[in-house]
Design a protein around this motif. Sequence first.
Motif, PDB file in Angstrom:
ATOM      1  N   LEU A 106       8.916  -1.821   4.077  1.00 42.74           N
ATOM      2  CA  LEU A 106       8.026  -2.044   5.228  1.00 42.74           C
ATOM      3  C   LEU A 106       7.048  -0.900   5.422  1.00 42.74           C
ATOM      4  N   ASP A 107       7.495   0.349   5.147  1.00 40.92           N
ATOM      5  CA  ASP A 107       6.585   1.461   5.461  1.00 40.92           C
ATOM      6  C   ASP A 107       5.399   1.545   4.496  1.00 40.92           C
ATOM      7  N   GLU A 108       5.340   0.619   3.531  1.00 40.64           N
ATOM      8  CA  GLU A 108       4.113   0.520   2.736  1.00 40.64           C
ATOM      9  C   GLU A 108       2.976  -0.087   3.572  1.00 40.64           C
ATOM     10  N   VAL A 109       3.311  -0.819   4.628  1.00 41.43           N
ATOM     11  CA  VAL A 109       2.241  -1.407   5.456  1.00 41.43           C
ATOM     12  C   VAL A 109       2.303  -0.998   6.926  1.00 41.43           C
ATOM     13  N   PHE A 110       3.446  -0.525   7.398  1.00 40.10           N
ATOM     14  CA  PHE A 110       3.540  -0.119   8.806  1.00 40.10           C
ATOM     15  C   PHE A 110       3.120   1.346   8.938  1.00 40.10           C
TER      16      PHE A 110
END
Length: 304
Positions: free
Chosen positions: A144-148
Amino acid sequence: MSRRPQPELELPLRRIHTFKDSERFARQLARALGEPVSRIAEHRFPDGETLLRVHPPVARDAIVVRSLHDPNSKLVETLLAGDALRRAGAQRVTLVAPYLPYMRQDMVFSPGEPVSQHVIAKCLGQAFDDIVTIEPHLHRIQRLDEVFPCHAVGVSSAPALAHWIQRTGSRPLVVGPDAESEPWVRAIAAAAHLPWIVGHKERLGDHAVRIRFPTLPSCTRAVIVDDIASSGVTLAIAAQGLLKQGVAMIDAVVVHAIFATGALTHINAAGIRRIVSGDTIPHPTNAIRLAPLAAAALTTKKGI
Ligand code: R5P
């Protein structure tokens, strides 16, 4: 007139705040963490806008629990809750969204479309310091932290699903409907010490898919696993393919029980004997508690 300095108010350390529709999951999470929980008051104005009020005491570390199925109005209310908690004194605000929507539109599939995943990630990531969700539908990204723009973790439901399947006995074949599900299906099967396969799925429309399976290993029972059941067509077509190959008993386990109108009728008519779901979205099929996994991720700050 000189003002005397006010003593700093002692805020409690951590507290969970939730909405009425997510209260059951929030209470399970509160039990697992040993933290108090309180309901956010909601008022709907005649024009459809919502006014929220968070009840004191607000902790330094505030956790909002809100499952975001049927997402459009819930997303706005969840953003408002983040703001209300900060204004009331919270220094860190975490969102636990057992179901996180809009993750499937992760690219422009046809000209003129948005990348909804990025839009939602940006809004939520600016409003919260941390986000924890369960089994987000990630396809073209791994984490998720690739986009958040904030710390965001997705928790794997695999251990809980494996435990449920194992308890039902009879060593079933674990079946994933599509190639994208392979790492997850493999993790479930490994934890439950069971054989597995995945199909090859093509989506032809909202209510139409084609699934091809390899030749199955010999088995009398199969459990189809999927992250989401929406129209129910994926489960129904997968079940028909397995029945054709001679599997006598078919059960299904999904994480997020979206179940659009008519989905369950469709699934039952396809010969699925039993369908159960995780409790990320309240539904009569809920049978697998996932809040303990979210609690563990909140403690370790680690996910998938
Ligand atoms: C898709 O890739 C997902 O993993 C699910 O298979 C899908 O969302 C299920 O949708 P439906 O029930 O509408 O077939």
